[in-house]
Scaffold this motif. Structure first.
Motif, PDB file in Angstrom:
ATOM      1  N   ILE A  93       0.833  -1.200   0.000  1.00  0.00           N
ATOM      2  CA  ILE A  93       0.000   0.000   0.000  1.00  0.00           C
ATOM      3  C   ILE A  93       0.870   1.253   0.000  1.00  0.00           C
ATOM      4  O   ILE A  93       0.537   2.262  -0.629  1.00  0.00           O
ATOM      5  CB  ILE A  93      -0.965  -0.019   1.202  1.00  0.00           C
ATOM      6  CG1 ILE A  93      -2.017  -1.128   1.019  1.00  0.00           C
ATOM      7  CG2 ILE A  93      -1.636   1.334   1.392  1.00  0.00           C
ATOM      8  CD1 ILE A  93      -2.987  -1.269   2.168  1.00  0.00           C
ATOM      9  N   ASP A  94       2.003   1.189   0.677  1.00  0.00           N
ATOM     10  CA  ASP A  94       2.904   2.344   0.743  1.00  0.00           C
ATOM     11  C   ASP A  94       3.483   2.724  -0.617  1.00  0.00           C
ATOM     12  O   ASP A  94       4.011   3.831  -0.781  1.00  0.00           O
ATOM     13  CB  ASP A  94       4.045   2.069   1.714  1.00  0.00           C
ATOM     14  CG  ASP A  94       3.736   2.572   3.121  1.00  0.00           C
ATOM     15  OD1 ASP A  94       2.780   3.374   3.267  1.00  0.00           O
ATOM     16  OD2 ASP A  94       4.431   2.176   4.069  1.00  0.00           O
ATOM     17  N   ALA A  95       3.416   1.809  -1.596  1.00  0.00           N
ATOM     18  CA  ALA A  95       3.973   2.086  -2.918  1.00  0.00           C
ATOM     19  C   ALA A  95       3.004   2.864  -3.803  1.00  0.00           C
ATOM     20  O   ALA A  95       3.358   3.270  -4.911  1.00  0.00           O
ATOM     21  CB  ALA A  95       4.355   0.778  -3.610  1.00  0.00           C
ATOM     22  N   LEU A  96       1.797   3.093  -3.321  1.00  0.00           N
ATOM     23  CA  LEU A  96       0.756   3.733  -4.136  1.00  0.00           C
ATOM     24  C   LEU A  96       0.681   5.229  -3.860  1.00  0.00           C
ATOM     25  O   LEU A  96       0.577   5.653  -2.703  1.00  0.00           O
ATOM     26  CB  LEU A  96      -0.609   3.086  -3.842  1.00  0.00           C
ATOM     27  CG  LEU A  96      -0.710   1.593  -4.139  1.00  0.00           C
ATOM     28  CD1 LEU A  96      -2.061   1.055  -3.659  1.00  0.00           C
ATOM     29  CD2 LEU A  96      -0.535   1.319  -5.627  1.00  0.00           C
ATOM     30  N   GLN A  97       0.737   6.019  -4.927  1.00  0.00           N
ATOM     31  CA  GLN A  97       0.589   7.469  -4.820  1.00  0.00           C
ATOM     32  C   GLN A  97      -0.895   7.834  -4.847  1.00  0.00           C
ATOM     33  O   GLN A  97      -1.593   7.533  -5.810  1.00  0.00           O
ATOM     34  CB  GLN A  97       1.291   8.172  -5.981  1.00  0.00           C
ATOM     35  CG  GLN A  97       0.970   9.650  -6.116  1.00  0.00           C
ATOM     36  CD  GLN A  97       1.454  10.482  -4.940  1.00  0.00           C
ATOM     37  OE1 GLN A  97       2.602  10.383  -4.533  1.00  0.00           O
ATOM     38  NE2 GLN A  97       0.570  11.306  -4.383  1.00  0.00           N
ATOM     39  N   SER A 102      -7.900  13.634   0.964  1.00  0.00           N
ATOM     40  CA  SER A 102      -8.541  13.311   2.231  1.00  0.00           C
ATOM     41  C   SER A 102      -9.590  12.236   2.006  1.00  0.00           C
ATOM     42  O   SER A 102      -9.950  11.922   0.862  1.00  0.00           O
ATOM     43  CB  SER A 102      -9.190  14.563   2.834  1.00  0.00           C
ATOM     44  OG  SER A 102     -10.118  15.131   1.909  1.00  0.00           O
ATOM     45  N   VAL A 103     -10.079  11.674   3.103  1.00  0.00           N
ATOM     46  CA  VAL A 103     -11.138  10.669   3.038  1.00  0.00           C
ATOM     47  C   VAL A 103     -12.242  11.018   4.027  1.00  0.00           C
ATOM     48  O   VAL A 103     -12.016  11.734   5.005  1.00  0.00           O
ATOM     49  CB  VAL A 103     -10.600   9.254   3.321  1.00  0.00           C
ATOM     50  CG1 VAL A 103      -9.662   8.796   2.215  1.00  0.00           C
ATOM     51  CG2 VAL A 103      -9.901   9.184   4.672  1.00  0.00           C
ATOM     52  N   ALA A 145      -8.071   0.240   5.442  1.00  0.00           N
ATOM     53  CA  ALA A 145      -7.267  -0.974   5.576  1.00  0.00           C
ATOM     54  C   ALA A 145      -5.964  -0.688   6.302  1.00  0.00           C
ATOM     55  O   ALA A 145      -5.526  -1.462   7.157  1.00  0.00           O
ATOM     56  CB  ALA A 145      -6.987  -1.559   4.196  1.00  0.00           C
ATOM     57  N   TRP A 146      -5.324   0.445   5.971  1.00  0.00           N
ATOM     58  CA  TRP A 146      -4.072   0.811   6.632  1.00  0.00           C
ATOM     59  C   TRP A 146      -4.281   0.951   8.136  1.00  0.00           C
ATOM     60  O   TRP A 146      -3.470   0.490   8.933  1.00  0.00           O
ATOM     61  CB  TRP A 146      -3.528   2.112   6.040  1.00  0.00           C
ATOM     62  CG  TRP A 146      -2.281   2.584   6.720  1.00  0.00           C
ATOM     63  CD1 TRP A 146      -2.185   3.472   7.758  1.00  0.00           C
ATOM     64  CD2 TRP A 146      -0.945   2.144   6.472  1.00  0.00           C
ATOM     65  NE1 TRP A 146      -0.884   3.632   8.141  1.00  0.00           N
ATOM     66  CE2 TRP A 146      -0.088   2.828   7.375  1.00  0.00           C
ATOM     67  CE3 TRP A 146      -0.384   1.253   5.556  1.00  0.00           C
ATOM     68  CZ2 TRP A 146       1.271   2.631   7.398  1.00  0.00           C
ATOM     69  CZ3 TRP A 146       1.000   1.068   5.580  1.00  0.00           C
ATOM     70  CH2 TRP A 146       1.801   1.749   6.486  1.00  0.00           C
ATOM     71  N   ARG A 147      -5.384   1.578   8.507  1.00  0.00           N
ATOM     72  CA  ARG A 147      -5.664   1.762   9.940  1.00  0.00           C
ATOM     73  C   ARG A 147      -5.884   0.425  10.644  1.00  0.00           C
ATOM     74  O   ARG A 147      -5.661   0.316  11.854  1.00  0.00           O
ATOM     75  CB  ARG A 147      -6.897   2.644  10.123  1.00  0.00           C
ATOM     76  CG  ARG A 147      -6.688   4.090   9.705  1.00  0.00           C
ATOM     77  CD  ARG A 147      -7.649   5.023  10.402  1.00  0.00           C
ATOM     78  NE  ARG A 147      -9.039   4.653  10.191  1.00  0.00           N
ATOM     79  CZ  ARG A 147     -10.066   5.262  10.784  1.00  0.00           C
ATOM     80  NH1 ARG A 147      -9.841   6.272  11.616  1.00  0.00           N
ATOM     81  NH2 ARG A 147     -11.300   4.885  10.522  1.00  0.00           N
ATOM     82  N   PHE A 180       2.155  11.695  -0.182  1.00  0.00           N
ATOM     83  CA  PHE A 180       2.890  10.740  -1.004  1.00  0.00           C
ATOM     84  C   PHE A 180       2.466   9.299  -0.730  1.00  0.00           C
ATOM     85  O   PHE A 180       2.800   8.397  -1.489  1.00  0.00           O
ATOM     86  CB  PHE A 180       4.392  10.874  -0.760  1.00  0.00           C
ATOM     87  CG  PHE A 180       4.946  12.206  -1.192  1.00  0.00           C
ATOM     88  CD1 PHE A 180       5.399  12.405  -2.489  1.00  0.00           C
ATOM     89  CD2 PHE A 180       4.998  13.270  -0.301  1.00  0.00           C
ATOM     90  CE1 PHE A 180       5.913  13.635  -2.882  1.00  0.00           C
ATOM     91  CE2 PHE A 180       5.513  14.501  -0.687  1.00  0.00           C
ATOM     92  CZ  PHE A 180       5.961  14.680  -1.986  1.00  0.00           C
ATOM     93  N   HIS A 181       1.740   9.104   0.368  1.00  0.00           N
ATOM     94  CA  HIS A 181       1.302   7.764   0.758  1.00  0.00           C
ATOM     95  C   HIS A 181      -0.144   7.830   1.229  1.00  0.00           C
ATOM     96  O   HIS A 181      -0.635   8.901   1.608  1.00  0.00           O
ATOM     97  CB  HIS A 181       2.180   7.204   1.882  1.00  0.00           C
ATOM     98  CG  HIS A 181       3.641   7.193   1.565  1.00  0.00           C
ATOM     99  ND1 HIS A 181       4.209   6.286   0.706  1.00  0.00           N
ATOM    100  CD2 HIS A 181       4.649   8.006   1.985  1.00  0.00           C
ATOM    101  CE1 HIS A 181       5.507   6.518   0.605  1.00  0.00           C
ATOM    102  NE2 HIS A 181       5.799   7.559   1.370  1.00  0.00           N
ATOM    103  N   ILE A 182      -0.787   6.698   1.228  1.00  0.00           N
ATOM    104  CA  ILE A 182      -2.177   6.635   1.680  1.00  0.00           C
ATOM    105  C   ILE A 182      -2.315   7.190   3.095  1.00  0.00           C
ATOM    106  O   ILE A 182      -3.259   7.921   3.414  1.00  0.00           O
ATOM    107  CB  ILE A 182      -2.684   5.170   1.617  1.00  0.00           C
ATOM    108  CG1 ILE A 182      -2.773   4.693   0.151  1.00  0.00           C
ATOM    109  CG2 ILE A 182      -4.048   5.046   2.313  1.00  0.00           C
ATOM    110  CD1 ILE A 182      -3.713   5.506  -0.724  1.00  0.00           C
ATOM    111  N   ARG A 183      -1.355   6.872   3.945  1.00  0.00           N
ATOM    112  CA  ARG A 183      -1.438   7.302   5.345  1.00  0.00           C
ATOM    113  C   ARG A 183      -1.296   8.809   5.509  1.00  0.00           C
ATOM    114  O   ARG A 183      -1.573   9.357   6.583  1.00  0.00           O
ATOM    115  CB  ARG A 183      -0.366   6.588   6.169  1.00  0.00           C
ATOM    116  CG  ARG A 183       1.058   6.938   5.778  1.00  0.00           C
ATOM    117  CD  ARG A 183       2.065   6.212   6.651  1.00  0.00           C
ATOM    118  NE  ARG A 183       3.434   6.621   6.380  1.00  0.00           N
ATOM    119  CZ  ARG A 183       4.218   6.078   5.459  1.00  0.00           C
ATOM    120  NH1 ARG A 183       3.751   5.096   4.707  1.00  0.00           N
ATOM    121  NH2 ARG A 183       5.466   6.503   5.294  1.00  0.00           N
TER     122      ARG A 183
END
Length: 212
Positions: A93-97, A102-103, A145-147, A180-183
């Motif tokens: 997931i960290d590889a995705l720009q 915001s969500v 999902a990250w959370r 730069f990352h989902i987080r």
């Protein structure tokens, strides 16, 4: 056939699970429910007889948002429609720009109900000029999902190349904002998301219209 997606989470015409999955649609005003049951399949229910022609149109509208779903079944498990499979692969997931800033916390709560593993995350992507994979959709699912501690997702190349070409502007703006990352995306209330993210999108599309 006029197809409209139902975006809310409270509609007595649809099961709650379908609303959480954003699988509720109206086709010429008639409810069609697409309940995702696997990374490739969905169960289809509607109040009218399901003809091959009607299903093909309704499924096309649904697949605009879920292009990885290719097999459609009735409640008895009978295969009604099967389309060519979509190639997908697993990434960090960290590889995705992100191409979003915001969500929506309400959407996060809804999608959190069905996210358990990487197989539950099948995300359309496109490749930016620098080779980075950029998310076309699914930011809320990825953030939720990250959370939950999920660090991998399945991805597939977006079929809409016109939209893929335009997403570079969104990714560039995200990077300007330090995303730069989902987080890195902000978690906003529903009202804040409408004001800030939807408002930015409206302004961007208006500017594109003026430019042409």
């Amino acid at each position: 056939m006029e197809i409209e997606r139902v975006n809310g989470y409270s509609d007595p015409r649809f099961p709650q699970e379908v609303l959480h999955q954003h699988g509720a649609f109206l086709a010429d005003g008639v409810p069609w429910a697409f309940r995702v049951v696997s990374d490739r399949g969905a169960v289809v229910t509607t109040a009218q007889p399901i003809t091959p022609e009607a299903l093909a149109e309704a499924a096309e509208g649904f697949r605009f948002y879920a292009g990885h779903i290719t097999d459609f079944y009735d409640e008895a498990g009978t295969l009604l429609l099967s389309l060519p499979p979509v190639e997908r692969w697993e990434v960090d997931i960290d590889a995705l720009q992100p191409s979003q800033f915001s969500v929506d916390e309400d959407k996060c709560a809804a999608v959190d109900t069905f996210l358990h593993t990487a197989a539950d995350l099948v995300i359309p992507v496109t490749e930016l000029a620098d080779g980075t994979l950029c998310t076309m959709d699914g930011h809320t699912r990825l953030y939720a999902a990250w959370r939950k501690g999920i660090r991998r997702a399945m991805v597939f190349r977006a079929s809409d190349q016109d939209m893929a070409a335009g997403i570079a502007d969104f990714a560039a703006e995200a990077r300007k904002r330090g995303i730069f990352h989902i987080r890195d995306m902000a978690l906003l209330s529903h009202e804040e998301q409408e004001e800030q993210w939807d408002g930015w999108c409206d302004a961007w599309f208006a500017a594109q219209g003026e430019a042409t």
